[in-house]
Write a protein that holds these residues in place. Structure first.
Motif, PDB file in Angstrom:
ATOM      1  N   GLN A  27       0.827  -1.216   0.000  1.00 31.21           N
ATOM      2  CA  GLN A  27       0.000   0.000   0.000  1.00 31.21           C
ATOM      3  C   GLN A  27       0.861   1.267   0.000  1.00 31.21           C
ATOM      4  N   LEU A  28       1.794   1.350   0.935  1.00 30.71           N
ATOM      5  CA  LEU A  28       2.641   2.532   1.024  1.00 30.71           C
ATOM      6  C   LEU A  28       3.714   2.533  -0.064  1.00 30.71           C
ATOM      7  N   GLY A  29       4.313   1.364  -0.306  1.00 32.28           N
ATOM      8  CA  GLY A  29       5.392   1.285  -1.288  1.00 32.28           C
ATOM      9  C   GLY A  29       4.960   1.798  -2.646  1.00 32.28           C
ATOM     10  N   SER A  56       8.850  -5.956  -5.525  1.00 31.44           N
ATOM     11  CA  SER A  56       7.902  -6.738  -4.735  1.00 31.44           C
ATOM     12  C   SER A  56       8.688  -7.646  -3.784  1.00 31.44           C
ATOM     13  N   SER A  57       7.961  -8.324  -2.899  1.00 30.29           N
ATOM     14  CA  SER A  57       8.639  -9.249  -1.974  1.00 30.29           C
ATOM     15  C   SER A  57       9.259 -10.414  -2.737  1.00 30.29           C
ATOM     16  N   ALA A  58       8.664 -10.768  -3.889  1.00 33.06           N
ATOM     17  CA  ALA A  58       9.243 -11.853  -4.696  1.00 33.06           C
ATOM     18  C   ALA A  58      10.544 -11.401  -5.356  1.00 33.06           C
ATOM     19  N   LEU A  73      12.533  -8.890  -4.163  1.00 29.93           N
ATOM     20  CA  LEU A  73      13.522  -8.638  -3.113  1.00 29.93           C
ATOM     21  C   LEU A  73      12.916  -9.023  -1.769  1.00 29.93           C
ATOM     22  N   ASP A  74      13.395 -10.156  -1.252  1.00 28.62           N
ATOM     23  CA  ASP A  74      12.928 -10.659   0.042  1.00 28.62           C
ATOM     24  C   ASP A  74      13.919 -10.173   1.102  1.00 28.62           C
ATOM     25  N   LEU A  75      13.442  -9.321   1.986  1.00 23.29           N
ATOM     26  CA  LEU A  75      14.352  -8.723   2.982  1.00 23.29           C
ATOM     27  C   LEU A  75      14.954  -9.748   3.932  1.00 23.29           C
ATOM     28  N   THR A  76      14.335 -10.903   4.027  1.00 31.60           N
ATOM     29  CA  THR A  76      14.877 -11.912   4.952  1.00 31.60           C
ATOM     30  C   THR A  76      16.047 -12.674   4.324  1.00 31.60           C
ATOM     31  N   TYR A 100       5.706  -7.322   7.676  1.00 30.68           N
ATOM     32  CA  TYR A 100       4.659  -8.315   7.963  1.00 30.68           C
ATOM     33  C   TYR A 100       3.585  -7.515   8.692  1.00 30.68           C
ATOM     34  N   THR A 101       2.472  -7.244   8.014  1.00 31.52           N
ATOM     35  CA  THR A 101       1.484  -6.309   8.558  1.00 31.52           C
ATOM     36  C   THR A 101       0.190  -6.974   9.027  1.00 31.52           C
ATOM     37  N   ALA A 102       0.142  -8.311   8.984  1.00 33.80           N
ATOM     38  CA  ALA A 102      -1.072  -9.016   9.425  1.00 33.80           C
ATOM     39  C   ALA A 102      -1.040  -9.092  10.954  1.00 33.80           C
ATOM     40  N   VAL A 162       2.393  -9.073  19.254  1.00 32.84           N
ATOM     41  CA  VAL A 162       3.581  -9.630  18.586  1.00 32.84           C
ATOM     42  C   VAL A 162       4.022  -8.690  17.464  1.00 32.84           C
ATOM     43  N   TYR A 163       3.053  -8.233  16.686  1.00 35.02           N
ATOM     44  CA  TYR A 163       3.377  -7.287  15.595  1.00 35.02           C
ATOM     45  C   TYR A 163       4.136  -6.082  16.150  1.00 35.02           C
ATOM     46  N   GLY A 164       3.608  -5.485  17.210  1.00 32.40           N
ATOM     47  CA  GLY A 164       4.250  -4.299  17.776  1.00 32.40           C
ATOM     48  C   GLY A 164       5.643  -4.609  18.313  1.00 32.40           C
ATOM     49  N   THR A 216       7.682  -7.006  17.270  1.00 37.75           N
ATOM     50  CA  THR A 216       8.626  -7.249  16.175  1.00 37.75           C
ATOM     51  C   THR A 216       8.981  -5.942  15.468  1.00 37.75           C
ATOM     52  N   LYS A 217       8.029  -5.041  15.372  1.00 42.42           N
ATOM     53  CA  LYS A 217       8.324  -3.746  14.736  1.00 42.42           C
ATOM     54  C   LYS A 217       9.285  -2.937  15.604  1.00 42.42           C
ATOM     55  N   LEU A 218       9.095  -2.987  16.927  1.00 45.79           N
ATOM     56  CA  LEU A 218      10.007  -2.268  17.815  1.00 45.79           C
ATOM     57  C   LEU A 218      11.417  -2.861  17.723  1.00 45.79           C
TER      58      LEU A 218
HETATM   59  N1  LIG Z   1      -1.326  -0.266   7.269  1.00 45.52           N
HETATM   60  C1  LIG Z   1      -1.321   0.390   8.412  1.00 45.52           C
HETATM   61  O1  LIG Z   1      -2.370   0.763   8.948  1.00 45.52           O
HETATM   62  C2  LIG Z   1      -0.016   0.730   9.085  1.00 45.52           C
HETATM   63  C3  LIG Z   1      -0.070   1.388  10.330  1.00 45.52           C
HETATM   64  C4  LIG Z   1       1.143   1.710  10.954  1.00 45.52           C
HETATM   65  C5  LIG Z   1       2.338   1.402  10.347  1.00 45.52           C
HETATM   66  N2  LIG Z   1       2.348   0.748   9.161  1.00 45.52           N
HETATM   67  C6  LIG Z   1       3.640   0.418   8.574  1.00 45.52           C
HETATM   68  O2  LIG Z   1       3.694   1.010   7.296  1.00 45.52           O
HETATM   69  C7  LIG Z   1       4.519   0.222   6.447  1.00 45.52           C
HETATM   70  C8  LIG Z   1       3.803  -0.061   5.140  1.00 45.52           C
HETATM   71  O3  LIG Z   1       2.614  -0.772   5.433  1.00 45.52           O
HETATM   72  P1  LIG Z   1       1.502  -1.042   4.320  1.00 45.52           P
HETATM   73  O4  LIG Z   1       0.219  -0.582   4.856  1.00 45.52           O
HETATM   74  O5  LIG Z   1       1.958  -0.541   2.996  1.00 45.52           O
HETATM   75  O6  LIG Z   1       1.509  -2.633   4.326  1.00 45.52           O
HETATM   76  P2  LIG Z   1       1.282  -3.681   3.152  1.00 45.52           P
HETATM   77  O7  LIG Z   1       0.323  -3.147   2.152  1.00 45.52           O
HETATM   78  O8  LIG Z   1       0.989  -4.974   3.828  1.00 45.52           O
HETATM   79  O9  LIG Z   1       2.690  -3.763   2.440  1.00 45.52           O
HETATM   80  C9  LIG Z   1       3.775  -4.432   2.998  1.00 45.52           C
HETATM   81  C10 LIG Z   1       4.574  -5.009   1.872  1.00 45.52           C
HETATM   82  O10 LIG Z   1       5.702  -5.682   2.430  1.00 45.52           O
HETATM   83  C11 LIG Z   1       5.938  -6.804   1.626  1.00 45.52           C
HETATM   84  N3  LIG Z   1       6.711  -7.825   2.309  1.00 45.52           N
HETATM   85  C12 LIG Z   1       6.284  -8.737   3.207  1.00 45.52           C
HETATM   86  N4  LIG Z   1       7.283  -9.552   3.558  1.00 45.52           N
HETATM   87  C13 LIG Z   1       8.375  -9.145   2.871  1.00 45.52           C
HETATM   88  C14 LIG Z   1       9.709  -9.592   2.786  1.00 45.52           C
HETATM   89  N5  LIG Z   1      10.144 -10.657   3.490  1.00 45.52           N
HETATM   90  N6  LIG Z   1      10.561  -8.940   1.969  1.00 45.52           N
HETATM   91  C15 LIG Z   1      10.141  -7.881   1.238  1.00 45.52           C
HETATM   92  N7  LIG Z   1       8.890  -7.427   1.251  1.00 45.52           N
HETATM   93  C16 LIG Z   1       8.014  -8.047   2.073  1.00 45.52           C
HETATM   94  C17 LIG Z   1       4.564  -7.308   1.258  1.00 45.52           C
HETATM   95  O11 LIG Z   1       4.639  -8.106   0.103  1.00 45.52           O
HETATM   96  P3  LIG Z   1       3.703  -9.413  -0.043  1.00 45.52           P
HETATM   97  O12 LIG Z   1       2.311  -8.900  -0.066  1.00 45.52           O
HETATM   98  O13 LIG Z   1       4.152 -10.002  -1.313  1.00 45.52           O
HETATM   99  O14 LIG Z   1       4.009 -10.269   1.170  1.00 45.52           O
HETATM  100  C18 LIG Z   1       3.808  -6.026   1.023  1.00 45.52           C
HETATM  101  O15 LIG Z   1       3.837  -5.651  -0.322  1.00 45.52           O
HETATM  102  C19 LIG Z   1       4.900  -1.020   7.254  1.00 45.52           C
HETATM  103  O16 LIG Z   1       6.155  -0.806   7.859  1.00 45.52           O
HETATM  104  C20 LIG Z   1       3.852  -1.060   8.349  1.00 45.52           C
HETATM  105  O17 LIG Z   1       4.330  -1.719   9.505  1.00 45.52           O
HETATM  106  C21 LIG Z   1       1.197   0.410   8.499  1.00 45.52           C
END
Ligand SMILES: NC(=O)c1ccc[n+]([C@@H]2O[C@H](COP(=O)([O-])OP(=O)(O)OC[C@H]3O[C@@H](n4cnc5c(N)ncnc54)[C@H](OP(=O)(O)O)[C@@H]3O)[C@@H](O)[C@H]2O)c1
Length: 297
Positions: free
Chosen positions: A13-15, A32-34, A36-39, A70-72, A133-135, A137-139
């Motif tokens: 979404q943000l990217g 995309s994650s495919a 470039l996989d950050l892990t 990982y935003t789930a 857990v999400y919070g 791991t992000k911290l």
């Molecule tokens: N959405 C919110 O409400 C929210 C709130 C606060 C902070 N944030 C932060 O804002 C940032 C952007 O979030 P977003 O809303 O854009 O989330 P998003 O739509 O879920 O996008 C995250 C992207 O990361 C990719 N990704 C997952 N695993 C990866 C890996 N191993 N290597 C590379 N890419 C990988 C995903 O690709 P795949 O889909 O292919 O897995 C997805 O395209 C994140 O840091 C999130 O923590 C978001």
């Protein structure tokens, strides 16, 4: 000198909005994650090396903006290992490679690093205390990035919605077509943030740090003002020309979720503004613009 941007998570979404908002006079690579996989530490090392040299050879200033995560939030509760790989180990890989090639790194993080029991907007220096857990791991990711590379900046945001991806605005618009009334939690307070506004803010910060500015290393960037999810839902209904009284308030306890959410996670934008960066507009103005330009729903 124009910017070259590497945006891991470039199809999120943000990217996608960072790539869309980037000025035409620069370079953008938003894999995309495919792609470039950050892990994958060696893939990250290769990608940053190629990016840095391509950018510099072409006369651009390279900056990495990490939009991958990982935003789930609920799934992370039972998938902690993977969430940690993506949200903590992955950003550390990126920071290590950015240090190697002297590339500034902007790393996006979340209001969920805070416990949510505050009564005034959280400053970047306030004590963290994630409840999920999400919070956590992000911290961890924030801390690893900051300690690995001193030209890295953490930008915490919240309640993000935009054109690409699933989000609260789209969910409300969809439910409006199937439900006469909706119950939405009215006891969680935060700040909705249009991803395109955040993208512009990140680009402003990227330009600043790439030209030698040294703002504080942790910053907050959200839409201005605050509301509850119920307030946000009602505003969405209003923007869509629907009756906002169809949205009824309820409590978090009425809708238990696997991951606890902070009750109050408004982030103060004072440090952002004090650093000379343009504050993001008020969340309601942004929502009006997002709907008017058909970015959502
Ligand atoms: N959405 C919110 O409400 C929210 C709130 C606060 C902070 N944030 C932060 O804002 C940032 C952007 O979030 P977003 O809303 O854009 O989330 P998003 O739509 O879920 O996008 C995250 C992207 O990361 C990719 N990704 C997952 N695993 C990866 C890996 N191993 N290597 C590379 N890419 C990988 C995903 O690709 P795949 O889909 O292919 O897995 C997805 O395209 C994140 O840091 C999130 O923590 C978001």
């Amino acid at each position: 000198m124009a910017l070259a941007l590497l945006v891991p998570g470039g199809r999120g979404q943000l990217g996608r909005d960072v790539a869309a908002a980037a000025p035409d006079d620069g370079l953008v690579h938003a894999p995309s994650s495919a792609e470039l996989d950050l892990t994958d530490a060696s893939a990250v090392a290769d990608a940053v090396a190629v990016f840095a040299s391509t950018a510099r050879d072409a006369g651009f200033r390279p900056v990495v903006v990490n939009a991958a995560a990982y935003t789930a939030v609920d799934a992370a509760e039972t998938d902690a290992e993977r969430a940690s790989e993506v949200n903590a180990a992955g950003p550390e890989n990126l920071a290590t490679s950015c240090r190697e090639h002297n590339v500034p790194l902007l790393h996006v993080s979340t209001d969920y690093v805070f416990p949510g029991d505050g009564t005034r907007p959280y400053e970047p220096t306030d004590e963290t205390g994630p409840k999920s857990v999400y919070g956590r791991t992000k911290l961890d990711g924030e801390q690893r990035v900051l300690s690995t590379w001193d030209r890295s900046w953490v930008v915490r945001t919240a309640w993000v919605y935009g054109q690409h991806g699933n989000n609260f605005v789209k969910t409300m618009a969809r439910l409006a077509t199937t439900n006469d009334t909706l119950s939405v939690v009215d006891d969680q307070v935060g700040s909705p943030t249009w991803s395109l506004d955040l993208a512009h803010g990140l680009l402003e910060l990227a330009a600043a740090v790439s030209s030698g500015s040294t703002p504080p290393r942790v910053l907050h960037a959200t839409g201005g003002g605050e509301t509850t999810w119920c307030g946000f839902a009602r505003a969405i209904f209003t923007e869509l020309g629907l009756d906002p009284t169809r949205v009824h308030p309820c409590t978090t306890a009425d809708f238990p979720r696997p991951a606890p959410r902070p009750a109050y996670s408004v982030l103060s934008g004072k440090a952002w503004a004090d650093a000379g960066l343009t504050p993001l507009r008020h969340w309601q103005t942004a929502l009006t613009a997002a709907v008017a330009t058909h970015a959502v729903p």
